[in-house]
Design a protein around this motif. Structure first.
Motif, PDB file in Angstrom:
ATOM      1  N   ALA A 157       0.872  -1.173   0.000  1.00  0.00           N
ATOM      2  CA  ALA A 157       0.000   0.000   0.000  1.00  0.00           C
ATOM      3  C   ALA A 157       0.905   1.217   0.000  1.00  0.00           C
ATOM      4  CB  ALA A 157      -0.884   0.013   1.244  1.00  0.00           C
ATOM      5  N   GLY A 158       0.311   2.383  -0.203  1.00  0.00           N
ATOM      6  CA  GLY A 158       1.100   3.598  -0.155  1.00  0.00           C
ATOM      7  C   GLY A 158       1.774   3.756   1.199  1.00  0.00           C
ATOM      8  N   ALA A 159       1.003   3.550   2.267  1.00  0.00           N
ATOM      9  CA  ALA A 159       1.548   3.727   3.614  1.00  0.00           C
ATOM     10  C   ALA A 159       2.679   2.730   3.880  1.00  0.00           C
ATOM     11  CB  ALA A 159       0.438   3.562   4.652  1.00  0.00           C
ATOM     12  N   HIS A 160       2.537   1.522   3.355  1.00  0.00           N
ATOM     13  CA  HIS A 160       3.576   0.502   3.499  1.00  0.00           C
ATOM     14  C   HIS A 160       4.832   0.928   2.733  1.00  0.00           C
ATOM     15  CE1 HIS A 160       4.321  -4.162   3.414  1.00  0.00           C
ATOM     16  NE2 HIS A 160       4.858  -3.595   4.466  1.00  0.00           N
ATOM     17  N   GLY A 161       4.633   1.539   1.572  1.00  0.00           N
ATOM     18  CA  GLY A 161       5.751   2.069   0.787  1.00  0.00           C
ATOM     19  C   GLY A 161       6.467   3.187   1.522  1.00  0.00           C
ATOM     20  N   GLY A 265       4.379  10.059  -3.398  1.00  0.00           N
ATOM     21  CA  GLY A 265       4.011  10.057  -4.819  1.00  0.00           C
ATOM     22  C   GLY A 265       2.586   9.629  -5.084  1.00  0.00           C
ATOM     23  N   ALA A 266       1.725   9.742  -4.065  1.00  0.00           N
ATOM     24  CA  ALA A 266       0.332   9.310  -4.250  1.00  0.00           C
ATOM     25  C   ALA A 266      -0.354  10.088  -5.365  1.00  0.00           C
ATOM     26  CB  ALA A 266      -0.447   9.452  -2.950  1.00  0.00           C
ATOM     27  N   ASN A 267       0.154  11.288  -5.655  1.00  0.00           N
ATOM     28  CA  ASN A 267      -0.475  12.111  -6.689  1.00  0.00           C
ATOM     29  C   ASN A 267       0.273  12.053  -8.020  1.00  0.00           C
ATOM     30  OD1 ASN A 267      -2.392  12.874  -4.821  1.00  0.00           O
ATOM     31  ND2 ASN A 267      -1.283  14.715  -4.192  1.00  0.00           N
ATOM     32  N   MET A 285      10.300   7.440  -3.349  1.00  0.00           N
ATOM     33  CA  MET A 285       8.902   7.846  -3.582  1.00  0.00           C
ATOM     34  C   MET A 285       8.050   6.605  -3.775  1.00  0.00           C
ATOM     35  SD  MET A 285       7.358  10.260  -6.628  1.00  0.00           S
ATOM     36  CE  MET A 285       6.808   9.063  -7.830  1.00  0.00           C
ATOM     37  N   HIS A 286       6.931   6.538  -3.075  1.00  0.00           N
ATOM     38  CA  HIS A 286       6.021   5.424  -3.336  1.00  0.00           C
ATOM     39  C   HIS A 286       5.049   5.828  -4.432  1.00  0.00           C
ATOM     40  CE1 HIS A 286       3.302   7.605  -0.488  1.00  0.00           C
ATOM     41  NE2 HIS A 286       2.374   7.100  -1.272  1.00  0.00           N
ATOM     42  N   ILE A 287       4.624   4.827  -5.168  1.00  0.00           N
ATOM     43  CA  ILE A 287       3.628   5.036  -6.224  1.00  0.00           C
ATOM     44  C   ILE A 287       2.467   4.104  -5.911  1.00  0.00           C
ATOM     45  CG2 ILE A 287       3.149   4.807  -8.692  1.00  0.00           C
ATOM     46  CD1 ILE A 287       6.184   5.166  -9.135  1.00  0.00           C
ATOM     47  N   ASN A 288       1.275   4.660  -5.745  1.00  0.00           N
ATOM     48  CA  ASN A 288       0.121   3.814  -5.460  1.00  0.00           C
ATOM     49  C   ASN A 288      -0.393   3.272  -6.787  1.00  0.00           C
ATOM     50  OD1 ASN A 288       0.423   6.173  -3.645  1.00  0.00           O
ATOM     51  ND2 ASN A 288      -1.080   5.081  -2.412  1.00  0.00           N
ATOM     52  N   LEU A 289      -0.123   1.988  -7.064  1.00  0.00           N
ATOM     53  CA  LEU A 289      -0.626   1.420  -8.325  1.00  0.00           C
ATOM     54  C   LEU A 289      -2.143   1.539  -8.363  1.00  0.00           C
ATOM     55  CD1 LEU A 289       1.513  -1.833  -8.834  1.00  0.00           C
ATOM     56  CD2 LEU A 289       1.999   0.515  -9.568  1.00  0.00           C
ATOM     57  N   HIS A 290      -2.781   1.459  -7.178  1.00  0.00           N
ATOM     58  CA  HIS A 290      -4.239   1.522  -7.107  1.00  0.00           C
ATOM     59  C   HIS A 290      -4.761   2.939  -7.277  1.00  0.00           C
ATOM     60  CE1 HIS A 290      -2.313   1.570  -3.186  1.00  0.00           C
ATOM     61  NE2 HIS A 290      -3.296   2.297  -2.726  1.00  0.00           N
TER      62      HIS A 290
END
Ligand code: PLP
Length: 515
Positions: A157-161, A265-267, A285-290
């Motif tokens: 998840a984003g938070a996990h990233g 990087g959620a946005n 940077m995390h990327i939320n695939l969802h």
């Protein structure tokens, strides 16, 4: 009677009308155990004769307590339940920051290919070369789109990233003998997961105030930097829907002070294919695939939050990762040195990788850039249509993929942001994000995404303008009584979250099973 966008009656007035109209379409669905009884079964099974048990006295004494339903009865129950919820497949879902975009059916078709759907994480790698190739290709796209040196696919998840990225930063600081750095800078407009992640890792969080215009001031960052600062966590585009104009100066100042730049990087969906975050100086940077790459969220999930890493942090990437050489593809399970080990049991959410790569390949590089631009265009269209009746806290910048209003336009009406959101439910729309970000009063954050047509946006804007007019005209019943056309009215949301009722207890005791 007028109908809302979901074909349900609207403006029905009192609760009494609802029973004859709305409620008929939205029944209160009983539990499976209340529909079926435990004496019957949906299938006819022959009687089983058990002469002696081999369970040594541990066999159950009572019946199994399962409801006996036929297949159509069970199926209708679940279909009816699914209709009690709002979904991206049933209506517009402009939940800001969450990026509720359409999940293309091609993604689903690809994810169901047996070579992806039926494999097991403990299979020998020689039998899953195609799946590893797909993970390698996805990694290539993510690194290319962000211009970064490494990617960790495994976070779920984003938070996990965020947790993984900040763990990599911590490991890098430790490796440099800088483990005493105990402060992480987080702007006031940040998503709650940012300070939570930093605090979880034992950092003290120092808030950076927002400027009048909703962006982060490089001089405020410079003032907060010190030899105690390990990193900054900055969202770009930020949660006000604005691109941080000084992001490069901020990155330079952070690096100068010996700290790392974690970018939320959620946005990324607003800039994919247009801006490469690596060029802005990010380290992780995390990327939320969802969010960005159209894989399903939440109940339709699970999510996936891959993290891209700069060259400085690449040595700290977790295992496993895919390596490709002449001999084929392998999953690297162990590394020497600073690597973090595992952040999840196996290799992450394979089904989400397939869906995300399908989205990427079906758009192509130019199509991804177009999708980002269309998302921005749609948000600016809503802004242009609503700005005369709603209040914009940050009118000066063009907005990115989401537009933020505050509740100044409701002042003196007795209607709140919450009431406004509830009234939207009666019109068949999922409400926008409310009261977030915290930097404006009574926030309404609207994100249409690229998947919506002009017709849908116009329908939504027409309803929003009509509601704003009614609020100002003193028609408060439309708000304070809302929602009328929903399975539930107003909940005590805090109590529902803190004291959820998760256990159902049968009123009549079950008959004892025959010994
Ligand atoms: C959604 C979001 C997150 C968290 O992502 P999850 O996948 O829900 O854990 C973090 N930051 C921002 C800005 C977000 O919008």
């Amino acid at each position: 009677m007028s109908m809302n966008t979901q074909g349900r009656p609207t403006h029905t007035g009192t609760g009494a009308d609802i029973n004859a109209t709305g409620a008929a379409l939205l029944p209160n669905e009983p539990l499976l155990f209340e529909i079926g009884d435990t004496h019957h079964s949906g299938v006819d099974l022959p009687e089983v004769e058990i002469s002696s048990s081999r369970l040594g006295g541990f066999e159950r004494k009572s019946g199994l307590d399962l409801a006996g339903l036929t297949e159509p009865e069970a199926m209708r129950h679940y279909v009816r339940l699914s209709r009690l919820n709002h979904s991206i497949d049933s209506g517009f879902y402009p939940l800001g920051s969450c990026t509720m975009k359409h999940n293309p059916r091609l993604n689903e078709k690809m994810a169901r290919l047996p070579g992806f759907a039926d494999i097991h994480p403990l299979q020998p790698v020689s039998t899953v070369q195609g799946a590893l190739e797909l993970m390698n290709e996805l990694s290539h796209w993510l690194m290319t789109l962000t211009n970064t040196a490494a990617v960790a696919l495994t976070p779920k998840a984003g938070a996990h990233g965020e947790l993984l990225g900040m763990m990599a930063i911590k490991a890098a600081q430790d490796a440099k003998g800088q483990g005493h750095r105990k402060v992480v800078l987080v702007p006031e407009s940040a998503h709650g997961t940012n300070p939570a992640t930093a605090a979880f890792l034992g950092y003290a969080v120092k808030a950076i105030p927002a400027r009048e215009d909703g962006t982060v001031d490089v001089s405020a960052v410079k003032d907060a930097l010190s030899p105690d600062v390990a990193a900054i966590m900055l969202t770009n585009p930020n949660t006000c829907g604005l691109f941080e104009p000084q992001v490069k100066e901020i990155a330079a100042a952070v690096h100068e002070a010996g700290a790392y730049f974690y970018c939320d990087g959620a946005n990324f969906n607003a800039i994919m294919g247009v801006v490469r975050p690596g060029d802005l100086g990010i380290d992780a940077m995390h990327i939320n695939l969802h969010k960005t790459f159209s894989t399903p969220h939440g109940g339709g999930g699970p999510g996936a939050g891959p993290v891209v890493l700069s060259e400085a942090l690449a040595p700290f990437a977790p295992v496993p990762f895919v390596r490709k050489d002449d001999a084929g593809l392998e999953l690297v399970e162990h590394t020497e040195g600073g690597a973090l080990g595992r952040i999840s049991a196996f290799h992450g959410q394979m089904g989400m990788y397939v869906r995300a790569l399908t989205y990427m390949l079906s758009h192509g590089a130019d199509g991804l850039a177009q999708a980002a631009k269309d998302a921005v265009l749609n948000a600016n269209y809503i802004k242009a249509r609503l700005k005369s009746a709603f209040s914009l806290p940050f009118p000066d910048y063009p907005t990115m993929h989401e537009v933020l209003f505050d509740d100044a336009f409701l002042s003196g009406t007795g209607v709140t942001t919450l009431d406004f959101a509830k009234a939207l439910i009666d019109e068949g729309f999922h409400p926008m994000t409310m009261y977030f970000p915290l930097v404006v009063h009574g926030a309404m954050l609207i994100e249409p995404t690229e998947s919506e047509s002009k017709q849908t946006l116009d329908q939504f804007c027409d309803v929003m303008l009509d509601l704003a007019e009614d609020a100002r005209a003193g028609n408060t019943a439309r708000f304070t009584d809302a929602p009328l056309n929903a399975p539930r009215r107003r909940l005590d949301e805090t109590r529902a979250a803190r004291q959820p009722v998760l256990r159902w207890e049968r009123k009549d005791p079950l008959p004892q099973a025959a010994e």
